[in-house]
Design a protein around this motif. Sequence first.
Motif, PDB file in Angstrom:
ATOM      1  N   ASP A 117       0.846  -1.189   0.000  1.00 34.77           N
ATOM      2  CA  ASP A 117       0.000   0.000   0.000  1.00 34.77           C
ATOM      3  C   ASP A 117       0.884   1.241   0.000  1.00 34.77           C
ATOM      4  O   ASP A 117       1.957   1.245   0.616  1.00 34.77           O
ATOM      5  CB  ASP A 117      -0.881   0.033   1.248  1.00 34.77           C
ATOM      6  N   PRO A 118       0.461   2.306  -0.702  1.00 40.66           N
ATOM      7  CA  PRO A 118       1.220   3.558  -0.592  1.00 40.66           C
ATOM      8  C   PRO A 118       1.122   4.103   0.821  1.00 40.66           C
ATOM      9  O   PRO A 118       0.223   3.731   1.582  1.00 40.66           O
ATOM     10  CB  PRO A 118       0.526   4.473  -1.607  1.00 40.66           C
ATOM     11  N   THR A 119       2.017   4.993   1.176  1.00 44.71           N
ATOM     12  CA  THR A 119       1.960   5.620   2.500  1.00 44.71           C
ATOM     13  C   THR A 119       0.677   6.429   2.644  1.00 44.71           C
ATOM     14  O   THR A 119       0.022   6.412   3.682  1.00 44.71           O
ATOM     15  CB  THR A 119       3.165   6.560   2.696  1.00 44.71           C
ATOM     16  N   ILE A 120       0.329   7.144   1.582  1.00 45.73           N
ATOM     17  CA  ILE A 120      -0.862   8.003   1.567  1.00 45.73           C
ATOM     18  C   ILE A 120      -1.601   7.759   0.256  1.00 45.73           C
ATOM     19  O   ILE A 120      -0.982   7.678  -0.802  1.00 45.73           O
ATOM     20  CB  ILE A 120      -0.481   9.495   1.675  1.00 45.73           C
ATOM     21  N   GLU A 121      -2.924   7.624   0.335  1.00 46.12           N
ATOM     22  CA  GLU A 121      -3.750   7.410  -0.850  1.00 46.12           C
ATOM     23  C   GLU A 121      -4.883   8.440  -0.853  1.00 46.12           C
ATOM     24  O   GLU A 121      -6.030   8.137  -0.522  1.00 46.12           O
ATOM     25  CB  GLU A 121      -4.315   5.980  -0.859  1.00 46.12           C
ATOM     26  N   PRO A 122      -4.575   9.681  -1.254  1.00 48.67           N
ATOM     27  CA  PRO A 122      -5.599  10.741  -1.191  1.00 48.67           C
ATOM     28  C   PRO A 122      -6.620  10.627  -2.308  1.00 48.67           C
ATOM     29  O   PRO A 122      -6.318  10.159  -3.407  1.00 48.67           O
ATOM     30  CB  PRO A 122      -4.768  12.015  -1.348  1.00 48.67           C
ATOM     31  N   ARG A 123      -7.825  11.055  -2.022  1.00 51.08           N
ATOM     32  CA  ARG A 123      -8.883  11.102  -3.031  1.00 51.08           C
ATOM     33  C   ARG A 123      -9.041  12.540  -3.493  1.00 51.08           C
ATOM     34  O   ARG A 123      -8.985  13.483  -2.697  1.00 51.08           O
ATOM     35  CB  ARG A 123     -10.204  10.603  -2.449  1.00 51.08           C
ATOM     36  N   ALA A 124      -9.264  12.723  -4.776  1.00 49.72           N
ATOM     37  CA  ALA A 124      -9.410  14.066  -5.330  1.00 49.72           C
ATOM     38  C   ALA A 124     -10.521  14.844  -4.640  1.00 49.72           C
ATOM     39  O   ALA A 124     -10.374  16.038  -4.339  1.00 49.72           O
ATOM     40  CB  ALA A 124      -9.670  13.977  -6.830  1.00 49.72           C
ATOM     41  N   THR A 125     -11.640  14.181  -4.352  1.00 50.04           N
ATOM     42  CA  THR A 125     -12.776  14.889  -3.770  1.00 50.04           C
ATOM     43  C   THR A 125     -12.518  15.371  -2.344  1.00 50.04           C
ATOM     44  O   THR A 125     -13.275  16.183  -1.828  1.00 50.04           O
ATOM     45  CB  THR A 125     -14.035  13.995  -3.781  1.00 50.04           C
ATOM     46  N   ASP A 126     -11.468  14.866  -1.713  1.00 47.94           N
ATOM     47  CA  ASP A 126     -11.106  15.354  -0.382  1.00 47.94           C
ATOM     48  C   ASP A 126     -10.135  16.529  -0.443  1.00 47.94           C
ATOM     49  O   ASP A 126      -9.679  17.008   0.599  1.00 47.94           O
ATOM     50  CB  ASP A 126     -10.459  14.226   0.440  1.00 47.94           C
ATOM     51  N   ASN A 127      -9.826  16.984  -1.659  1.00 49.57           N
ATOM     52  CA  ASN A 127      -8.823  18.042  -1.824  1.00 49.57           C
ATOM     53  C   ASN A 127      -9.299  19.162  -2.739  1.00 49.57           C
ATOM     54  O   ASN A 127      -8.489  19.868  -3.336  1.00 49.57           O
ATOM     55  CB  ASN A 127      -7.532  17.431  -2.376  1.00 49.57           C
ATOM     56  N   ILE A 128     -10.607  19.349  -2.815  1.00 51.58           N
ATOM     57  CA  ILE A 128     -11.169  20.403  -3.662  1.00 51.58           C
ATOM     58  C   ILE A 128     -10.738  21.786  -3.185  1.00 51.58           C
ATOM     59  O   ILE A 128     -10.387  22.659  -3.995  1.00 51.58           O
ATOM     60  CB  ILE A 128     -12.698  20.310  -3.715  1.00 51.58           C
ATOM     61  N   ALA A 129     -10.733  22.002  -1.874  1.00 53.88           N
ATOM     62  CA  ALA A 129     -10.349  23.321  -1.341  1.00 53.88           C
ATOM     63  C   ALA A 129      -8.921  23.673  -1.743  1.00 53.88           C
ATOM     64  O   ALA A 129      -8.619  24.829  -2.092  1.00 53.88           O
ATOM     65  CB  ALA A 129     -10.486  23.330   0.177  1.00 53.88           C
ATOM     66  N   GLU A 130      -8.027  22.674  -1.707  1.00 53.46           N
ATOM     67  CA  GLU A 130      -6.638  22.922  -2.097  1.00 53.46           C
ATOM     68  C   GLU A 130      -6.532  23.252  -3.586  1.00 53.46           C
ATOM     69  O   GLU A 130      -5.702  24.091  -3.987  1.00 53.46           O
ATOM     70  CB  GLU A 130      -5.791  21.686  -1.777  1.00 53.46           C
ATOM     71  N   MET A 131      -7.361  22.621  -4.405  1.00 52.54           N
ATOM     72  CA  MET A 131      -7.358  22.920  -5.842  1.00 52.54           C
ATOM     73  C   MET A 131      -7.833  24.347  -6.099  1.00 52.54           C
ATOM     74  O   MET A 131      -7.250  25.078  -6.917  1.00 52.54           O
ATOM     75  CB  MET A 131      -8.254  21.926  -6.576  1.00 52.54           C
ATOM     76  N   ILE A 132      -8.882  24.759  -5.401  1.00 58.70           N
ATOM     77  CA  ILE A 132      -9.414  26.114  -5.576  1.00 58.70           C
ATOM     78  C   ILE A 132      -8.358  27.149  -5.177  1.00 58.70           C
ATOM     79  O   ILE A 132      -8.144  28.143  -5.884  1.00 58.70           O
ATOM     80  CB  ILE A 132     -10.702  26.293  -4.754  1.00 58.70           C
ATOM     81  N   THR A 133      -7.667  26.910  -4.073  1.00 60.14           N
ATOM     82  CA  THR A 133      -6.614  27.835  -3.628  1.00 60.14           C
ATOM     83  C   THR A 133      -5.506  27.935  -4.668  1.00 60.14           C
ATOM     84  O   THR A 133      -5.008  29.028  -4.966  1.00 60.14           O
ATOM     85  CB  THR A 133      -6.023  27.357  -2.286  1.00 60.14           C
ATOM     86  N   LEU A 134      -5.113  26.801  -5.243  1.00 59.41           N
ATOM     87  CA  LEU A 134      -4.051  26.795  -6.248  1.00 59.41           C
ATOM     88  C   LEU A 134      -4.489  27.559  -7.495  1.00 59.41           C
ATOM     89  O   LEU A 134      -3.703  28.331  -8.085  1.00 59.41           O
ATOM     90  CB  LEU A 134      -3.705  25.351  -6.605  1.00 59.41           C
TER      91      LEU A 134
END
Length: 480
Positions: A117-134
């Motif tokens: 397993d990877p150390t971290i497996e993020p989902r795109a939908t859990d990072n929408i706020a970070e995308m908007i900021t970028l």
Amino acid sequence: MTEIQLYNTLTRTKEQFVPIDASNVRMYVCGPTVYDYAHIGNARPVIVFDVLYRLLRHVYGTEHVVYVRNITDVDDKINARAVKEHPGMELNAAIREVTERTANQYRKDMLALGNLDPTIEPRATDNIAEMITLIETLIEKGHAYQAGGEVLFDVTSMPDYGQLSNRNLDDMQAGARVEVEAHKKSPGDFVLWKLSDENQPGWDSPWGRGRPGWHIECSAMSERYIGKHFDIHGGGIDLVFPHHENEIAQSRCAHGSSHMANVWMHNGFLQIEGEKMSKSLGNFYTIADLLETDKFGGRVWPGDVLRLAMLMTNHREPIDFTKKRLEEAEKNLNRWKTTMLKLGLHFCEENREEYQALGPCSKLLALLANDLNMSGVLAELHRHAGGDREHNARRLFGSLQLLGLVTFDGMKAFEEAQGAAPSHKNADEIEAKIAARLDHLNAKEWGEADAIRDELAAMGVKLKDGKDDAGNRITNWEVC
């Protein structure tokens, strides 16, 4: 410390890998878009970068390596699949059902192929706020603009855009064969954010309710979990352009940096029996098809066989995935496993901790560290399998374990499946009888030696006499 050499797509050279921080080695690999089960081609980057992950952990320490592999769970293909499979269901619920089911199957498939397993497996939908900021940052710095219901990245705002894929922006624009969409400043401009209607998933943003473009997802997630500048970014060769090129553009322009990742690594394409994999050609196979059905080659294929078949070609070269390749991989694995038992390894619980601590020989490790030189690695595995001492078996197990091709539990099951495999206690008894027989042979006491041979034969033990490098008499044995 082992020196690692990696081929860098960005510089088109093989370079010594020097981490930014050896106590925090960071790697990001693009993961699946979970609208359908992963096909066998999708397995190749996971296996390749799993081997690299294992190598990095071996060299720098497990606790000092962070491996991020994302899940893209917002995409128009997902929306279409959700509507098709669940007509009448509330859209968000339908999307969640498709993405959860598909992501779970993906994890199951990757585990069956021997991947960690990877150390971290993020989902795109859990990072929408970070995308908007970028995206906001890119607009503020003059690298993005809002037009036609979209926010677009302005590729002309980045002087060296196209460096990764070795594409010149002027040539790309001059060679554009499609008419530029009216709201775009130039043909290469790509979507960062697009508006959603009532039948599409969406999130509130400064530009209206909408959803992110594909490329912005990985820029936002890599920054959040391993920083603005990290060591290695990986994926399939098909991602070099436009996905990875656009990731670099977004991240560097937002942060005003010269690099997003120091090393960009890509694995080659996969074809099936000499042809490009395609549903229209009837040669499209999911990983689950191969693991669970007889659709390919008329039989089910074990995960370790599929894994080795992927590793039998340099990771940067294309693979022709054939039944013959799988049969060769299976033959090699069975030989290596059988050899370890013949040379005295026994996978009982009392040996678990000792065997799991075994590592590869230094020569094999150096070969693997040379840009994952699997042709050299395979030759070294065969060399150990051709040895006649328990030392060779230990090296073989340690090496195969590092490559993710065997586990202690897997070998324990293999040994038990042999049926007549002796217990560790019986092995000690057999070795004692063999030692006594050798003493008789050396004393030319042929009758006594033959009597012990007959006794061992009655126990189901077959002997093979030979000599070591110094000319001393030795005897190997196996259970018939």
